[in-house]
Design an enzyme around this catalytic site. Structure first.
Site, mmCIF file in Angstrom:
data_model
loop_
_atom_site.group_PDB
_atom_site.id
_atom_site.type_symbol
_atom_site.label_atom_id
_atom_site.label_comp_id
_atom_site.label_asym_id
_atom_site.label_seq_id
_atom_site.Cartn_x
_atom_site.Cartn_y
_atom_site.Cartn_z
ATOM 1 N N PHE A 138 -4.643 -7.344 -17.276
ATOM 2 C CA PHE A 138 -3.502 -6.429 -17.209
ATOM 3 C C PHE A 138 -3.987 -5.101 -16.658
ATOM 4 C CE2 PHE A 138 -0.618 -3.095 -18.335
ATOM 5 C CZ PHE A 138 0.607 -3.649 -17.998
ATOM 6 N N ASP A 223 -11.882 -0.987 -15.922
ATOM 7 C CA ASP A 223 -10.575 -0.446 -16.321
ATOM 8 C C ASP A 223 -10.636 -0.189 -17.824
ATOM 9 O OD1 ASP A 223 -8.016 0.109 -17.120
ATOM 10 O OD2 ASP A 223 -7.059 -1.433 -15.905
ATOM 11 N N LYS A 252 -3.848 6.480 -20.616
ATOM 12 C CA LYS A 252 -3.320 6.382 -21.969
ATOM 13 C C LYS A 252 -3.735 7.562 -22.855
ATOM 14 C CE LYS A 252 -1.725 1.756 -21.959
ATOM 15 N NZ LYS A 252 -2.218 0.583 -21.300
HETATM 16 C C1 LIG Z 1 -1.742 0.217 -19.937
HETATM 17 C C2 LIG Z 1 -2.782 -0.243 -18.981
HETATM 18 C C3 LIG Z 1 -2.686 0.028 -17.599
HETATM 19 C C4 LIG Z 1 -1.474 0.695 -16.980
HETATM 20 O O1 LIG Z 1 -1.209 1.956 -17.452
HETATM 21 P P1 LIG Z 1 0.260 2.611 -17.260
HETATM 22 O O2 LIG Z 1 0.078 4.018 -17.716
HETATM 23 O O3 LIG Z 1 1.206 1.824 -18.115
HETATM 24 O O4 LIG Z 1 0.597 2.492 -15.815
HETATM 25 C C5 LIG Z 1 -3.731 -0.372 -16.779
HETATM 26 N N1 LIG Z 1 -4.796 -1.012 -17.283
HETATM 27 C C6 LIG Z 1 -4.923 -1.300 -18.590
HETATM 28 C C7 LIG Z 1 -6.139 -1.994 -19.083
HETATM 29 C C8 LIG Z 1 -3.910 -0.946 -19.483
HETATM 30 O O5 LIG Z 1 -4.011 -1.272 -20.772
#
Ligand SMILES: *Cc1c(COP(=O)(O)O)cnc(C)c1O
Length: 401
Positions: A138, A223, A252
Site C-alpha cells: 500500500f 516507504d 502521516k
Molecule cells: C498511508 C500510506 C501512504 C499514503 O499516504 P496518504 O497521506 O494517505 O496519501 C503511503 N504509504 C504507506 C505505507 C501508507 O501507510
C-alpha cells in the site's frame, strides 16, 4: 448523530465505510463522540496521530505560526524549510529532501526521482526504467501509485494505468534478486506492510534486500510513511535490521496530526537529479507545515516516543497473548503496531471493531480478518492495561453470544 451520518452519505464520495460514530473532540489518546461518550483511539488515523489528539505543544506552535506566516510558495524563501529538512536528514542518515503534503505525493516524488536517477546517473535507456514493488503493497491512491497495487479494488476501471512496475512476493529476497534487470531503478518497499494487515517480513529480509540492491546498483527506497517516526519501536522500522535506505518516505505522523506533511529524503547522488522546473507543489514545504513537521519530529525524539512504542508494544503483545479466547488466531507486529487476526468462524474483523466501539475502544479492520491496534505513541502502561481489559471483555461477549 444519525442526521450527520445521513448528510455525509448524501453528499460525500462513498470511498470509505466508516464505523457509525461521530467524533467531535479529541485529547491525547481519547476522543469523544457528539453524545459525550469517551473512547480510547487505537486507530490513530492510520498512525497519523502518534502524538495523540490536539497535542498542546503542537497546537500552540500551530496557532503562533498561523498568526505570523503560513505560506509563501517556493517562489520565495522562508525560514522554517531548511532547518526542518536538515533535522529530518540528521535523523535518517540522508542528505536532502523534497517536501510534499500527502503520503501518496511523496511516493509519486520517489517514482520521479528513481526514474530520473536511473536515466541520468545509472544510464538506463530512456523510458525503460523499471521499479520493483511488492504484492499486497500500500503506497497511496493516485493513479500512478494504484498502477502498481496488487489489490483489484484499488485499480479496477481506473485505467489506463502507468507502466514500468514489476511486482514480487513480499518476504522473499530471492524473488527480488530474480526480478532485477539492467534497467531496474529502485525497489520501493514497506518495512512492515501496514494496510495489508500488519505483515511483518521474516527476520533478515530487509537487510538481504538492501544488500541485493546495493550489489546491483538499485535504489532501496523505504516507504516509512506508516512504519516510521517511532511507530514500530525504532525511529525508522529499517533500523530493526540496521538498514540504511538510499531514500526514505515520511508522512502521516510527520504532520503531528494537525496537517498533511510528507517528505522524500535521499542521499546526495539522488537529490542532485532534480533541478529548477523538474518538480513543484504549491503547498509543499509551506512555512506552517515545516514548523509543525519540525516540532513533531522534536517531540518524537525528546519525549522518547520510539522507546515508549518499543517497551509498551512488547507489553501490549504479552498482554494480548495472555487473553484466552478462540477469537484470536494470530498476533503480529512490532512496537505499538499490532495486528490481531480474527478467526472467521466466529465473526469478521468489522464485527469485532463494532463491539470494541460499543465498549469504548476505536479501531478499524484491515481486510476481512485483521483488527489493527495502533494507539498514539504517548500512551502509558496503565492505558495499555485499560485497552487490554476492554479487548478481553469484548472478546468474551463475542464468544458467549
Ligand atoms: C498511508 C500510506 C501512504 C499514503 O499516504 P496518504 O497521506 O494517505 O496519501 C503511503 N504509504 C504507506 C505505507 C501508507 O501507510
Amino acid at each position: 448523530m444519525q442526521s450527520i451520518i445521513d448528510m455525509e452519505n448524501e453528499y460525500v464520495a462513498h470511498c470509505y465505510k466508516p464505523l457509525p460514530v461521530v467524533i467531535e473532540r479529541g485529547q491525547g489518546i481519547f476522543v469523544w463522540d457528539i453524545e459525550g461518550k469517551r473512547y480510547i483511539d487505537c486507530m490513530s488515523a492510520y498512525s497519523a496521530l502518534s502524538h495523540g489528539h490536539c497535542h498542546p505543544e503542537l497546537v500552540a506552535t500551530l496557532a503562533a505560526q498561523a498568526h505570523k506566516l503560513t505560506l509563501t510558495s517556493r517562489a520565495f524563501h522562508s525560514p522554517a524549510l531548511g532547518p526542518f529538512i536538515k533535522y529530518a536528514c540528521e535523523l535518517t542518515g540522508l542528505a536532502g529532501g523534497c517536501p510534499m503534503n500527502t503520503g501518496a505525493e511523496a511516493v509519486e516524488v520517489a517514482v520521479k526521482f528513481a526514474r530520473k536517477w536511473a536515466y541520468e546517473v545509472k544510464g538506463v535507456p530512456d523510458n525503460q526504467a523499471e521499479i520493483i514493488v511488492c504484492n499486497n503493497n500500500f503506497h497511496g491512491r493516485t493513479t500512478t501509485v494504484i498502477s502498481f497495487s496488487s489489490e483489484p479494488k484499488y485499480k479496477e476501471h481506473f485505467g489506463p494505468l502507468t507502466p514500468g512496475f514489476i511486482r514480487i512476493n513480499y518476504g522473499d529476497a530471492q524473488a527480488l534478486a530474480n526480478a532485477i534487470t539492467k534497467n531496474t531503478a529502485a525497489l520501493i518497499i514497506e518495512p512492515i506492510q501496514g494496510e495489508a494487515g500488519i505483515l511483518v517480513p521474516p527476520a533478515g529480509y530487509l537487510h538481504e534486500c538492501a544488500k541485493i540492491c546495493k550489489k546491483n546498483n538499485v535504489l532501496f527506497i523505504a516507504d516509512e510513511i506508516q512504519t516510521g517516526l517511532g511507530r514500530t519501536g525504532k525511529f525508522l522500522a529499517c533500523e530493526h535490521e540496521n538498514v540504511q535506505p538510499d531514500a526514505v518516505l515520511l508522512g502521516k505522523a510527520l504532520g503531528g496530526g494537525l496537517l498533511p506533511v510528507s517528505l522524500f529524503l535521499a542521499n546526495k547522488e539522488i537529490m542532485t537529479v532534480f533541478t529548477p522546473g523538474t518538480h513543484g507543489s504549491t503547498f509543499g514545504g509551506n512555512e506552517l507545515a515545516c514548523t509543525i513537521g519540525h516540532k513533531a519530529l522534536k517531540i518524537i525524539v525528546n519525549d522518547k516516543l520510539s522507546e515508549n512504542s518499543a517497551v509498551l508494544g512488547d507489553f501490549l503483545m504479552q498482554r494480548l497473548s495472555n487473553i484466552k479466547t478462540p477469537l484470536i488466531t494470530h498476533l503480529r507486529g512490532k512496537g505499538l503496531f499490532v495486528g490481531i487476526e480474527i478467526n472467521p468462524k466466529y465473526c469478521t474483523a468489522r464485527d469485532v471493531c463494532l463491539a470494541l466501539m460499543a465498549n469504548g475502544l476505536l479501531s478499524k479492520e484491515t481486510h476481512e480478518t485483521v483488527v489493527r491496534l495502533a494507539p498514539p505513541l504517548i500512551i502509558n502502561r496503565q492505558q495499555i492495561e485499560d485497552v487490554c481489559e476492554i479487548i478481553t471483555t469484548t472478546f468474551n461477549e463475542l464468544t458467549t453470544k
